[in-house]
Scaffold this motif. Sequence first.
Motif, PDB file in Angstrom:
ATOM      1  N   LEU A 134       0.807  -1.216   0.000  1.00 51.43           N
ATOM      2  CA  LEU A 134       0.000   0.000   0.000  1.00 51.43           C
ATOM      3  C   LEU A 134       0.844   1.273   0.000  1.00 51.43           C
ATOM      4  CD1 LEU A 134      -2.639  -1.282   2.556  1.00 51.43           C
ATOM      5  CD2 LEU A 134      -2.953  -1.002   0.082  1.00 51.43           C
ATOM      6  N   THR A 135       2.148   1.125   0.039  1.00 51.24           N
ATOM      7  CA  THR A 135       3.043   2.276  -0.040  1.00 51.24           C
ATOM      8  C   THR A 135       4.399   1.833  -0.562  1.00 51.24           C
ATOM      9  OG1 THR A 135       3.949   4.197   1.155  1.00 51.24           O
ATOM     10  CG2 THR A 135       3.882   2.112   2.359  1.00 51.24           C
ATOM     11  N   GLY A 136       5.075   2.774  -1.198  1.00 47.03           N
ATOM     12  CA  GLY A 136       6.456   2.544  -1.579  1.00 47.03           C
ATOM     13  C   GLY A 136       6.703   1.653  -2.774  1.00 47.03           C
ATOM     14  N   GLY A 137       5.670   1.265  -3.470  1.00 45.66           N
ATOM     15  CA  GLY A 137       5.905   0.357  -4.597  1.00 45.66           C
ATOM     16  C   GLY A 137       5.043   0.684  -5.791  1.00 45.66           C
ATOM     17  N   SER A 138       5.350   0.047  -6.865  1.00 41.98           N
ATOM     18  CA  SER A 138       4.573   0.211  -8.086  1.00 41.98           C
ATOM     19  C   SER A 138       3.149  -0.281  -7.833  1.00 41.98           C
ATOM     20  CB  SER A 138       5.228  -0.607  -9.205  1.00 41.98           C
ATOM     21  OG  SER A 138       4.407  -0.622 -10.335  1.00 41.98           O
ATOM     22  N   GLY A 139       2.187   0.526  -8.154  1.00 44.46           N
ATOM     23  CA  GLY A 139       0.786   0.135  -7.983  1.00 44.46           C
ATOM     24  C   GLY A 139       0.217   0.380  -6.595  1.00 44.46           C
ATOM     25  N   SER A 140       1.020   0.914  -5.662  1.00 43.03           N
ATOM     26  CA  SER A 140       0.525   1.096  -4.289  1.00 43.03           C
ATOM     27  C   SER A 140      -0.614   2.118  -4.227  1.00 43.03           C
ATOM     28  CB  SER A 140       1.658   1.475  -3.337  1.00 43.03           C
ATOM     29  OG  SER A 140       2.297   2.663  -3.729  1.00 43.03           O
ATOM     30  N   ARG A 141      -0.529   3.156  -5.056  1.00 40.37           N
ATOM     31  CA  ARG A 141      -1.592   4.159  -5.072  1.00 40.37           C
ATOM     32  C   ARG A 141      -2.917   3.509  -5.499  1.00 40.37           C
ATOM     33  NH1 ARG A 141      -1.920  10.115  -7.708  1.00 40.37           N
ATOM     34  NH2 ARG A 141      -4.135  10.293  -7.402  1.00 40.37           N
ATOM     35  N   HIS A 142      -2.861   2.710  -6.545  1.00 42.37           N
ATOM     36  CA  HIS A 142      -4.054   2.021  -7.044  1.00 42.37           C
ATOM     37  C   HIS A 142      -4.608   1.068  -5.976  1.00 42.37           C
ATOM     38  CE1 HIS A 142      -6.850   0.378  -9.920  1.00 42.37           C
ATOM     39  NE2 HIS A 142      -6.375  -0.839  -9.726  1.00 42.37           N
ATOM     40  N   ARG A 143      -3.720   0.344  -5.303  1.00 44.57           N
ATOM     41  CA  ARG A 143      -4.160  -0.585  -4.243  1.00 44.57           C
ATOM     42  C   ARG A 143      -4.849   0.176  -3.104  1.00 44.57           C
ATOM     43  NH1 ARG A 143      -3.027  -5.734  -3.750  1.00 44.57           N
ATOM     44  NH2 ARG A 143      -2.609  -5.762  -1.515  1.00 44.57           N
ATOM     45  N   ARG A 144      -4.308   1.352  -2.744  1.00 47.78           N
ATOM     46  CA  ARG A 144      -4.939   2.158  -1.683  1.00 47.78           C
ATOM     47  C   ARG A 144      -6.318   2.629  -2.119  1.00 47.78           C
ATOM     48  NH1 ARG A 144       0.025   4.525  -1.514  1.00 47.78           N
ATOM     49  NH2 ARG A 144      -0.786   6.487  -2.385  1.00 47.78           N
ATOM     50  N   ALA A 145      -6.435   3.021  -3.383  1.00 46.58           N
ATOM     51  CA  ALA A 145      -7.734   3.468  -3.895  1.00 46.58           C
ATOM     52  C   ALA A 145      -8.756   2.332  -3.824  1.00 46.58           C
ATOM     53  CB  ALA A 145      -7.589   3.981  -5.327  1.00 46.58           C
ATOM     54  N   LEU A 146      -8.356   1.152  -4.261  1.00 51.66           N
ATOM     55  CA  LEU A 146      -9.251  -0.011  -4.212  1.00 51.66           C
ATOM     56  C   LEU A 146      -9.596  -0.393  -2.775  1.00 51.66           C
ATOM     57  CD1 LEU A 146      -7.673  -2.264  -7.005  1.00 51.66           C
ATOM     58  CD2 LEU A 146      -9.810  -0.938  -7.136  1.00 51.66           C
ATOM     59  N   LEU A 147      -8.593  -0.362  -1.893  1.00 49.95           N
ATOM     60  CA  LEU A 147      -8.823  -0.708  -0.490  1.00 49.95           C
ATOM     61  C   LEU A 147      -9.775   0.290   0.170  1.00 49.95           C
ATOM     62  CD1 LEU A 147      -8.079  -2.562   1.929  1.00 49.95           C
ATOM     63  CD2 LEU A 147      -6.261  -0.920   2.451  1.00 49.95           C
ATOM     64  N   GLU A 149     -12.012   2.091  -1.226  1.00 52.40           N
ATOM     65  CA  GLU A 149     -13.353   1.859  -1.756  1.00 52.40           C
ATOM     66  C   GLU A 149     -13.977   0.624  -1.112  1.00 52.40           C
ATOM     67  OE1 GLU A 149     -15.438   0.810  -6.019  1.00 52.40           O
ATOM     68  OE2 GLU A 149     -13.586   1.982  -6.033  1.00 52.40           O
ATOM     69  N   ALA A 150     -13.210  -0.447  -1.009  1.00 50.03           N
ATOM     70  CA  ALA A 150     -13.725  -1.694  -0.419  1.00 50.03           C
ATOM     71  C   ALA A 150     -14.127  -1.515   1.050  1.00 50.03           C
ATOM     72  CB  ALA A 150     -12.675  -2.803  -0.540  1.00 50.03           C
ATOM     73  N   LEU A 151     -13.378  -0.685   1.767  1.00 52.53           N
ATOM     74  CA  LEU A 151     -13.663  -0.467   3.191  1.00 52.53           C
ATOM     75  C   LEU A 151     -14.639   0.689   3.436  1.00 52.53           C
ATOM     76  CD1 LEU A 151     -10.076  -0.940   4.668  1.00 52.53           C
ATOM     77  CD2 LEU A 151     -12.039  -2.476   4.959  1.00 52.53           C
ATOM     78  N   GLY A 152     -14.910   1.467   2.388  1.00 49.97           N
ATOM     79  CA  GLY A 152     -15.815   2.608   2.537  1.00 49.97           C
ATOM     80  C   GLY A 152     -15.194   3.783   3.276  1.00 49.97           C
ATOM     81  N   ALA A 178     -10.744  -7.136   2.923  1.00 53.23           N
ATOM     82  CA  ALA A 178     -10.768  -6.161   1.824  1.00 53.23           C
ATOM     83  C   ALA A 178      -9.556  -6.349   0.918  1.00 53.23           C
ATOM     84  CB  ALA A 178     -10.817  -4.749   2.386  1.00 53.23           C
ATOM     85  N   LEU A 179      -8.388  -6.602   1.499  1.00 49.18           N
ATOM     86  CA  LEU A 179      -7.196  -6.865   0.686  1.00 49.18           C
ATOM     87  C   LEU A 179      -7.409  -8.070  -0.204  1.00 49.18           C
ATOM     88  CD1 LEU A 179      -4.223  -6.174   3.133  1.00 49.18           C
ATOM     89  CD2 LEU A 179      -4.795  -4.904   1.058  1.00 49.18           C
ATOM     90  N   GLN A 180      -8.026  -9.099   0.359  1.00 51.55           N
ATOM     91  CA  GLN A 180      -8.302 -10.320  -0.407  1.00 51.55           C
ATOM     92  C   GLN A 180      -9.252 -10.010  -1.559  1.00 51.55           C
ATOM     93  OE1 GLN A 180      -6.959 -13.451   0.077  1.00 51.55           O
ATOM     94  NE2 GLN A 180      -8.029 -14.067  -1.781  1.00 51.55           N
ATOM     95  N   SER A 181     -10.280  -9.202  -1.289  1.00 47.93           N
ATOM     96  CA  SER A 181     -11.273  -8.897  -2.325  1.00 47.93           C
ATOM     97  C   SER A 181     -10.691  -8.085  -3.470  1.00 47.93           C
ATOM     98  CB  SER A 181     -12.479  -8.182  -1.727  1.00 47.93           C
ATOM     99  OG  SER A 181     -12.161  -6.831  -1.424  1.00 47.93           O
ATOM    100  N   ILE A 182      -9.703  -7.232  -3.185  1.00 46.55           N
ATOM    101  CA  ILE A 182      -9.119  -6.442  -4.267  1.00 46.55           C
ATOM    102  C   ILE A 182      -8.025  -7.187  -5.012  1.00 46.55           C
ATOM    103  CG2 ILE A 182      -9.677  -4.273  -3.124  1.00 46.55           C
ATOM    104  CD1 ILE A 182      -6.676  -3.923  -2.503  1.00 46.55           C
ATOM    105  N   SER A 183      -7.608  -8.323  -4.458  1.00 41.52           N
ATOM    106  CA  SER A 183      -6.572  -9.135  -5.107  1.00 41.52           C
ATOM    107  C   SER A 183      -7.167 -10.182  -6.023  1.00 41.52           C
ATOM    108  CB  SER A 183      -5.696  -9.819  -4.044  1.00 41.52           C
ATOM    109  OG  SER A 183      -5.017  -8.837  -3.288  1.00 41.52           O
ATOM    110  N   ASP A 184      -8.452 -10.421  -5.874  1.00 39.09           N
ATOM    111  CA  ASP A 184      -9.112 -11.462  -6.688  1.00 39.09           C
ATOM    112  C   ASP A 184      -9.302 -11.019  -8.121  1.00 39.09           C
ATOM    113  OD1 ASP A 184      -9.217 -13.096  -4.514  1.00 39.09           O
ATOM    114  OD2 ASP A 184     -11.266 -12.560  -3.974  1.00 39.09           O
TER     115      ASP A 184
END
Length: 184
Positions: A134-147, A149-152, A178-184
């Motif tokens: 969720l930080t410091g890596g490629s795609g972390s911004r996108h993962r935070r956005a998805l997370l 959203e999933a958590l509201g 929520a992490l699992q749901s965005i990884s599927d």
Amino acid sequence: MTAAKMTINEIIVVEGRDDTAAVGRAVQAETIETHGFGITEETWERIARAAEGPGIIILTDPDHAGEMIRRKITQRFPEAAQAYLPRRLALKKGDIGVENASPEAIQEALSAAHCTEAEVRKEFTMQDMTENGLTGGSGSRHRRALLGEALGIGYGNARTMLSRLNGYGITREEFYGALQSISD
């Protein structure tokens, strides 16, 4: 001299970013900004999540527009705590707003709303953010956005997301689910 900051458990609903800054000078707390009358569906969902979790306190400007926004939020969330600033304490050069109030006035308004002082919750740390991409890596911004959203709890940079995870009372189970749901 500014009074010592207290930590507020509930999430404070304000009108805009200047209000968030004023609240931040007064207390340690999460805020949700309505950005005026046009409250988006995403903002309504964040308010609902906060109301279900730690609770919300409405702190709007002591003017007509602020009262209309307060009424609109209270219609959906009648259990919300209400914090009021007297007009005279929110006035600066003819401008009325939370952003003009002193930290002490904001603390007094929140105390009168019977907010809950709390210890800062530290369930999640920056290590959790790093270990879960969720930080410091490629795609972390996108993962935070998805997370978010999933958590509201909405999107935020790494620090904001960490603060929201702790501030909204997200459990480890919810987080990993929520992490699992965005990884599927």
